[in-house]
Design a protein around this motif. Structure first.
Motif, PDB file in Angstrom:
ATOM      1  N   GLY A  75      28.027 -20.527 -65.452  1.00 29.61           N
ATOM      2  CA  GLY A  75      28.999 -21.747 -65.528  1.00 29.61           C
ATOM      3  C   GLY A  75      30.381 -21.666 -65.054  1.00 29.61           C
ATOM      4  O   GLY A  75      30.868 -20.219 -65.279  1.00 29.61           O
ATOM      5  N   ASN A  76      31.107 -22.511 -64.708  1.00 28.95           N
ATOM      6  CA  ASN A  76      32.574 -22.406 -64.293  1.00 28.95           C
ATOM      7  C   ASN A  76      33.442 -23.239 -65.325  1.00 28.95           C
ATOM      8  O   ASN A  76      32.802 -23.446 -66.501  1.00 28.95           O
ATOM      9  CB  ASN A  76      32.752 -22.944 -62.922  1.00 28.95           C
ATOM     10  CG  ASN A  76      32.268 -24.469 -62.793  1.00 28.95           C
ATOM     11  OD1 ASN A  76      32.067 -25.163 -63.725  1.00 28.95           O
ATOM     12  ND2 ASN A  76      32.038 -24.853 -61.519  1.00 28.95           N
ATOM     13  N   HIS A  77      34.493 -23.565 -64.936  1.00 28.18           N
ATOM     14  CA  HIS A  77      35.271 -24.314 -65.889  1.00 28.18           C
ATOM     15  C   HIS A  77      34.995 -25.824 -66.211  1.00 28.18           C
ATOM     16  O   HIS A  77      35.708 -26.312 -67.275  1.00 28.18           O
ATOM     17  CB  HIS A  77      36.722 -24.379 -65.170  1.00 28.18           C
ATOM     18  CG  HIS A  77      38.002 -24.366 -66.237  1.00 28.18           C
ATOM     19  ND1 HIS A  77      37.991 -23.632 -67.104  1.00 28.18           N
ATOM     20  CD2 HIS A  77      39.104 -25.392 -66.189  1.00 28.18           C
ATOM     21  CE1 HIS A  77      39.040 -23.663 -68.000  1.00 28.18           C
ATOM     22  NE2 HIS A  77      39.558 -24.862 -67.352  1.00 28.18           N
ATOM     23  N   GLY A  78      33.939 -26.180 -65.677  1.00 31.58           N
ATOM     24  CA  GLY A  78      33.243 -27.444 -65.967  1.00 31.58           C
ATOM     25  C   GLY A  78      32.200 -27.451 -66.907  1.00 31.58           C
ATOM     26  O   GLY A  78      31.414 -28.411 -67.144  1.00 31.58           O
ATOM     27  N   SER A  79      32.063 -26.220 -67.554  1.00 29.93           N
ATOM     28  CA  SER A  79      30.835 -26.049 -68.430  1.00 29.93           C
ATOM     29  C   SER A  79      30.756 -27.066 -69.901  1.00 29.93           C
ATOM     30  O   SER A  79      32.254 -27.415 -70.237  1.00 29.93           O
ATOM     31  CB  SER A  79      31.008 -24.587 -68.896  1.00 29.93           C
ATOM     32  OG  SER A  79      30.579 -23.538 -67.761  1.00 29.93           O
ATOM     33  N   ASN A  80      29.604 -27.321 -70.317  1.00 26.92           N
ATOM     34  CA  ASN A  80      29.535 -28.224 -71.483  1.00 26.92           C
ATOM     35  C   ASN A  80      28.319 -28.033 -72.075  1.00 26.92           C
ATOM     36  O   ASN A  80      27.589 -27.251 -71.712  1.00 26.92           O
ATOM     37  CB  ASN A  80      29.908 -29.727 -70.935  1.00 26.92           C
ATOM     38  CG  ASN A  80      28.890 -30.159 -70.040  1.00 26.92           C
ATOM     39  OD1 ASN A  80      27.872 -29.879 -69.827  1.00 26.92           O
ATOM     40  ND2 ASN A  80      29.499 -31.121 -69.193  1.00 26.92           N
ATOM     41  N   ILE A  81      28.158 -28.739 -73.213  1.00 32.97           N
ATOM     42  CA  ILE A  81      26.887 -28.698 -73.922  1.00 32.97           C
ATOM     43  C   ILE A  81      25.807 -28.969 -72.961  1.00 32.97           C
ATOM     44  O   ILE A  81      24.687 -28.270 -73.202  1.00 32.97           O
ATOM     45  CB  ILE A  81      26.830 -29.466 -75.043  1.00 32.97           C
ATOM     46  CG1 ILE A  81      27.892 -28.986 -76.086  1.00 32.97           C
ATOM     47  CG2 ILE A  81      25.615 -29.585 -75.698  1.00 32.97           C
ATOM     48  CD1 ILE A  81      28.204 -29.927 -77.349  1.00 32.97           C
TER      49      ILE A  81
END
Length: 499
Positions: free
Chosen positions: A439-445
Motif C-alpha cells: 500500500g501507498n499513502h492512500g491506504s485504508n481499511i
C-alpha cells in the motif's frame, strides 16, 4: 497567591468569555487554578440559544444557535444528507484568551442526530464540497470537518505563529466537539489521514475523552528528528532492486540534464507568474523538486507503476520533464504554491519533524547541501521565526505507548511516510496497527487483507455504538465498506494532493 484570590481572578476573566461562548476547561486550567470548576462552551447559553437543544428544530437553526457558531452556506446534496459550511469563534491562544479571537472554518455533513458522528481533520485547509471519510461511510454517520488553524482563511491577522502548534489545535478541536455535542449525542469517532491522522492523535493526547475512538491513517511519528535512518532503510528496501535503480537513475538524470531542463522549468514558472523568494531561487526550487521525485513516486504510486519510470539512458528531455512534473509539480516550490502550506512547513520545522534520507547517488550533480535545502526552513518565509521543540513528539509517543485507548493505525507497506510509524506499548489499550500489503499513502481499511479489514471494521462499528463486540464481529464479516461515490470525490481529491 491564595486559592481564594485565584478563584476570584478566574471568575473575573471567565464572565466576559462566557458571554462569547469561549470558556472551556483548557481556559480554566490555563489560569493556574485547576480546582476551579470548568465550564464547557455548550453549557454557556445565557441568551436565546435554546433552539440548539431542541431536537424538533431544523438542523440549520440548531447549528446557528450555538454561541460562536455562524452558518455561512448550505450546499445541496442528492444523498439524503445536509451539508453546511460554518465558522466558529476561537481564541488565538486558548491559554490566554484575552489576546483575541479568529474565525475557524468547519463543515457539518448531517445524516441525523440519532447517528454517530465522525470528527475529521485533514490537517490542512477545509474542503468546501460534501465528502465522507471511510469511517463516516462505514457508520453511515454525521461528519464534522475542520480547517486546521493558521491555514487560510482560518488565520488571525496579524498572525502570531507561535500559536500554530499542536496544543492550540487540539484545543480548537475540543471546543468544537464540545459545542456540537449538544446536537450530536451519540458516540463520536475521530479520524484523519497523514497530517490529519497525526492531528487526530494529538487531540486525543490532550483531550482523551472527547471522542470514543480514533482511526488514524498513514500517520508519521517522527519521535527524534535527528534520527532519520529509517527513511534511508525504507528506500534501500522498497519495491524491487530494478525499480529502485530506475528511480535513482531517473532522479540523477534530472540533475545531469539540469542546463536544459531547468531552462524549461524557469520558462514555465515565469509563464505561470511564479516567483521563488521563499526558497531563494529557481535553481534551488528545481533541485528541491528533484529531491522529491522518488519520495513522491512511492507516496502515490505502486510497484506496478515502476514500468512508467523513464529510462535515464534513453529517455528524451520531454519524457523526463513530464515525469518530473507528474511527481513534483513544476510550480510546486514557487511562492504561490508554498503559501498554501506555510502552516504545515512551520509545524514541521517547530514540532512535527521532517524526513531526511540518503542521496549519495546524487553526489557530484547537486548544487546545495541536502540537509540545508531539504528542510522546512526552506519553505517558510524568512520573516517567520522558527525554533524546533524536540519534546513535542516524544511526549505524544510516550502517551500512545503508555495511555492510548481505542486507536486504530493504518499504514501502507510501501508508503515512505510510514517509515517512522506510531508503535503501541504496554499501556496501549484496545488499540491496533494494520498495514496494507504494497500500500501507498492512500491506504485504508478497505485495502487491508480480508481478515484485517473485517477486524478493523468490527472495531469501528463497536466503537461507534452500532453493535456490541460479538455482533460487530459478525456484522463485519459481511459488512461491505460503501465505495467512494459522487459525494466523496472532493475528499478523495484533497487527500491526493497533500504533502
Amino acid at each position: 497567591m491564595s486559592t481564594t484570590l485565584r478563584r476570584l481572578l478566574v471568575a473575573v476573566l471567565l464572565i466576559p468569555l462566557l458571554a462569547l461562548g469561549l470558556a472551556s476547561p483548557a481556559l480554566a486550567r490555563s489560569t493556574g487554578a485547576p480546582d476551579v470548576p470548568a465550564v464547557d462552551a455548550p453549557a454557556v447559553d445565557a441568551v436565546g440559544s435554546a433552539t440548539a437543544d431542541n431536537p424538533s428544530a431544523d438542523i440549520k437553526d440548531r447549528l446557528a444557535a450555538i454561541p460562536g457558531m455562524t452558518v455561512t452556506e448550505e450546499k445541496p446534496t442528492t444523498t439524503g444528507h445536509r451539508y453546511f459550511l460554518l465558522t466558529y469563534t476561537q481564541p488565538i491562544d486558548h491559554f490566554r484568551p484575552w489576546l483575541g479571537t479568529f474565525q475557524q472554518r468547519l463543515s457539518v455533513l448531517h445524516r441525523g442526530d440519532d447517528r454517530p458522528t465522525v470528527f475529521y481533520t485533514n490537517g490542512y485547509t477545509l474542503g468546501t464540497n460534501p465528502s465522507r471519510t471511510e469511517p463516516t461511510r462505514l457508520t453511515d454517520g454525521n461528519q464534522v470537518s475542520i480547517e486546521y488553524r493558521y491555514f487560510t482563511p482560518s488565520r488571525p491577522e496579524p498572525a502570531d505563529w507561535t500559536k500554530a502548534g499542536i496544543r492550540q489545535a487540539a484545543a480548537d478541536s475540543h471546543r468544537i466537539i464540545t459545542a456540537l455535542k449538544r446536537i450530536y449525542h451519540r458516540d463520536w469517532l475521530s479520524t484523519g489521514a497523514s497530517k490529519g491522522g497525526m492531528s487526530s492523535v494529538y487531540h486525543r493526547r490532550f483531550y482523551p475523552d472527547d471522542v470514543t475512538a480514533t482511526i488514524a491513517y498513514v500517520a508519521p511519528n517522527d519521535v527524534d528528528n535527528r534520527e532519520d535512518s529509517a527513511y534511508s532503510a525504507f528506500f534501500r528496501n522498497v519495491g524491487t532492486p530494478e525499480c529502485r535503480a530506475a528511480l535513482n537513475a531517473a532522479q540523477r538524470e534530472l540533475l545531469v540534464r539540469r542546463d536544459r531542463l531547468e531552462a524549461r522549468y524557469v520558462a514555465d514558472n515565469a509563464a505561470a507568474g511564479s516567483t521563488f523568494t521563499t526558497v531563494g531561487s529557481a535553481d534551488r526550487a528545481y533541485e528541491a523538486g528533484v529531491l522529491d521525485v522518488v519520495w513522491a513516486f512511492w507516496q502515490y504510486s505502486t510497484e506496478a507503476d515502476c514500468a512508467t519510470v523513464p529510462a535515464a539512458a534513453t529517455a528524451t528531455d520531454d519524457q523526463l520533464y513530464a515525469w518530473f512534473d507528474a511527481q513534483s509539480g513544476i510550480t510546486g516550490n514557487s511562492d504561490q504554491s508554498l503559501a498554501k502550506y506555510t502552516a504545515y512547513y512551520y509545524q514541521a520545522g517547530t514540532e512535527l519533524g521532517s524526513p531526511g534520507f540518503d542521496v549519495s547517488h546524487l553526489k557530484g550533480v547537486q548544487h546545495y547541501d541536502f540537509k540545508e535545502l531539504y528542510s522546512p526552513r526552506s519553505y517558510v518565509p524568512k520573516n517567520i521565526p522558527m525554533r524546533f521543540d524536540p519534546s513535542a513528539m516524544s511526549d505524544i509517543d510516550r502517551w500512545v505507548k503508555r495511555s492510548a485507548e481505542r486507536i486504530i493505525f493504518v499504514y501502507g507497506q510501501n508508503d515512505p511516510w510510514g517509515a517512522e510509524p506510531f508503535h503501541l506499548g504496554r499501556g496501549s489499550e484496545d488499540s491496533y496497527v494494520y498495514t496494507v500489503p504494497g500500500g501507498n499513502h492512500g491506504s485504508n481499511i478497505g485495502k487491508l487483507t480480508a481478515d484485517d479489514s473485517a477486524a478493523a471494521t468490527a472495531k469501528v462499528l463497536e466503537w461507534a455504538g452500532l453493535a456490541d463486540p460479538a455482533t460487530a464481529r459478525s456484522l463485519a464479516q459481511s459488512h461491505r465498506i460503501p465505495p467512494f461515490g459522487e459525494l466523496d470525490a472532493e475528499g478523495l481529491r484533497l487527500e491526493r494532493h497533500r504533502p
